[in-house]
Design a protein around this motif. Structure first.
Motif, short mmCIF file in Angstrom:
data_model
loop_
_atom_site.label_atom_id
_atom_site.label_comp_id
_atom_site.label_asym_id
_atom_site.label_seq_id
_atom_site.Cartn_x
_atom_site.Cartn_y
_atom_site.Cartn_z
N LYS A 126 5.59 5.12 4.86
CA LYS A 126 5.40 5.83 6.12
C LYS A 126 5.64 4.91 7.31
O LYS A 126 6.27 5.31 8.30
CB LYS A 126 3.97 6.40 6.18
CG LYS A 126 3.71 7.26 7.42
CD LYS A 126 2.27 7.73 7.50
CE LYS A 126 1.99 8.78 6.45
NZ LYS A 126 0.63 9.37 6.61
N SER A 170 0.84 -1.20 0.00
CA SER A 170 0.00 0.00 0.00
C SER A 170 0.88 1.25 0.00
O SER A 170 2.09 1.19 0.25
CB SER A 170 -0.90 0.02 1.23
OG SER A 170 -0.14 0.30 2.40
N SER A 171 0.26 2.39 -0.25
CA SER A 171 1.00 3.65 -0.27
C SER A 171 1.50 4.03 1.12
O SER A 171 2.42 4.84 1.26
CB SER A 171 0.10 4.77 -0.81
OG SER A 171 -1.08 4.87 -0.02
N ASN A 172 0.92 3.44 2.16
CA ASN A 172 1.30 3.74 3.54
C ASN A 172 2.57 3.05 3.99
O ASN A 172 3.13 3.38 5.03
CB ASN A 172 0.17 3.33 4.49
CG ASN A 172 -0.62 4.53 4.98
OD1 ASN A 172 -0.55 5.59 4.38
ND2 ASN A 172 -1.36 4.35 6.06
N CYS A 173 3.02 2.08 3.19
CA CYS A 173 4.14 1.24 3.63
C CYS A 173 5.40 2.06 3.90
O CYS A 173 6.11 1.83 4.87
CB CYS A 173 4.42 0.16 2.60
SG CYS A 173 5.73 -0.97 3.14
#
Length: 512
Positions: free
Chosen positions: A214, A209-212
């Protein structure tokens, strides 16, 4: 038995002769009152309390008792117990010799170990999220932590499943939800309109995911800042701080968690991630499926040596009104102790033959070898762990029914490993099982199943079974074969205590 264990055992036997376990209970209770200063709180939770909970879970039980016993045996100071300076000073004030130099050194060593474990946990969590990517769902879900195979619902339609998941579904009216649990090698299945599925933890890390990015950045910063901070709570709770990050940023699907259940085996430590989860509206629930009650201490006082007063789970499910009253006094005002019906926990497909009449359920507590189990509860003040006490408990009850008007069904509490079991007790159960009116049941038989089938319930003081039976409108007592207990002992939680002068009369009266 190794040398250190032999020395601890000798010290333990001497301690028991002098009722010295009362002193250790006082010490354990007092540890909960020691202040740990200089620990900064974060994000609306008391970090000092969390550190105290974590430390006492880790070192305040068996490790502490073993260290004290070895110190007594050798007549020396405690050298290698990983505790901070405030705890060292507290022990010294209470007559326990402590080597500050070696305890400080040991504590520092353990802090390094905890930091390294946190680092390893980070890499393992990221690699696991890559190799074993878990399927995400947009549905709301419930998580049952710290349960095993015998806590999962039975699939057979012809038996009642006395498991915690079934109890929660019935009590809370759960339907059309994903119910996750950490039981490996269990198949995804439909149960009462819900989907039961394995998930290792209450939250996941979605590496793709795009949160990885972060997650990795925040976790890396936490690891490095802990290392250079030289603050011992940062080392000690690194793994817990990482879990907090993983819950908050690991995956958007983590926000779908609505209820989190954890059994309370006197679990005083509350994970850090649950504070944020509570703010997000997650119902954080711990449940007491037993009453954890013991007789009055030898000095006729009660001690919070399990540090119940430090618990701050937001919601505790308790089935016994007296236990709720006790915990309401011990715990903080913010904690909600909720009274519920008796709680199922573990189940089995094993059942009781329907042909038996006048079943008397006998619930004993399997005695354990003193050399393997250095207990300090108030049971030991009365020598209730002796084989002869349990032998008399069983034989008095069985011999009280001279006319064989009933069937005694004895249910051992648990199946102990050989190194902890008392051979004479196992042999006694084998002999009793040969009696025409006695059946020794396997420990796996669900407690509720036996209580439902029984006419009368007799328990060794003070197991939960007689309290559960009373709440199920069954006639139940505690039987004290030693005549030592005060018949008004508060540990009985309102259940009648019978001694060996009246057991025969009680059976005769209640079998009519």
């Amino acid at each position: 038995m190794n040398l250190f264990k032999h020395l601890r055992y000798k010290a333990y036997c001497e301690l028991r002769k002098k009722k010295g376990q009362v002193h250790i209970r006082k010490i354990k209770e007092g540890l909960g009152d020691v202040e740990l200063l200089g620990i900064k709180s974060y994000s609306g939770y008391d970090r000092s309390l969390s550190v105290k909970q974590y430390l006492l879970n880790f070192v305040g039980g068996k490790k502490l008792i073993n260290a004290i016993l070895l110190s007594y045996a050798l007549g020396t100071k405690i050298y290698f117990l990983p505790i901070p300076r405030p705890y060292q000073e507290y022990l010294q004030k209470n007559g326990i010799k402590v080597s500050k130099f070696f305890c400080n050194l040991t504590f520092l060593f353990y802090l390094v170990i905890f930091w390294c474990y946190g680092l390893l946990y980070f890499f393992k969590s990221i690699l696991t999220s890559i190799i074993f990517a878990e399927q995400k769902s947009g549905k709301k879900y419930i998580y049952f932590d710290r349960i095993s195979h015998d806590n999962l619902p039975l699939k057979a339609s012809n038996v009642t499943s006395y498991d915690i998941i079934s109890w929660v579904i019935d009590h809370f009216g759960i339907s059309d939800k994903f119910i996750y649990h950490p039981v490996k090698k269990s198949m995804q299945t439909k149960y009462r309109g819900n989907t039961l599925k394995f998930q290792k933890k209450p939250f996941i890390i979605d590496f793709f995911s795009s949160n990885c990015v972060k997650v990795i950045i925040k976790a890396s910063k936490k690891i490095l800042s802990a290392l250079v901070s030289f603050k011992w709570d940062q080392y000690l709770l690194l793994k817990e701080d990482l879990d907090d990050i993983f819950y908050n940023y690991g995956s958007k699907s983590n926000t779908n968690l609505i209820k989190y259940f954890i059994p309370n085996h006197v679990t005083i430590y509350r994970p850090l991630w649950t504070y944020k989860a509570e703010k997000n509206g997650v119902d954080i629930i711990t449940y007491f499926y037993s009453i954890s009650s013991t007789p009055l201490s030898a000095d006729k006082k009660q001690y919070d040596y399990e540090n119940i007063s430090l618990m701050n789970w937001p919601k505790n499910l308790i089935f016994d009104p007296i236990q709720k009253e006790e915990y309401d006094k011990l715990m903080a005002n913010k904690v909600k102790n909720q009274l519920v019906p008796p709680i199922y926990f573990n189940t089995s497909s094993k059942s009781i033959n329907e042909n038996h009449q006048n079943i008397i359920a006998v619930f004993d507590i399997d005695p354990q070898r003193r050399s393997s189990h250095f207990g300090i509860s108030s049971y030991n003040d009365y020598d209730f762990d002796l084989y002869k006490v349990h032998k008399n408990f069983l034989m008095d009850i069985i011999n009280a029914d001279k006319n064989n008007e009933c069937t005694f069904m004895i249910k051992p509490k648990r199946k102990l490993p050989k190194k902890r079991s008392v051979i004479k007790y196992t042999e006694l159960l084998d002999e009793l099982n040969k009696y025409d009116n006695v059946i020794v049941l396997p420990p796996e038989i669900p407690t509720f199943h036996l209580i439902e089938k029984a006419k009368l319930i007799i328990s060794f003081p003070f197991t939960s079974t007689s309290v559960i039976a009373k709440l199920m409108s069954k006639r139940s007592i505690f039987y004290d074969s030693t005549n030592q207990l005060n018949l008004n002992d508060p540990g009985a939680h309102g259940i009648e205590i019978i001694n060996n002068n009246t057991i025969q009369k009680w059976l005769k009266t209640n079998l009519k």
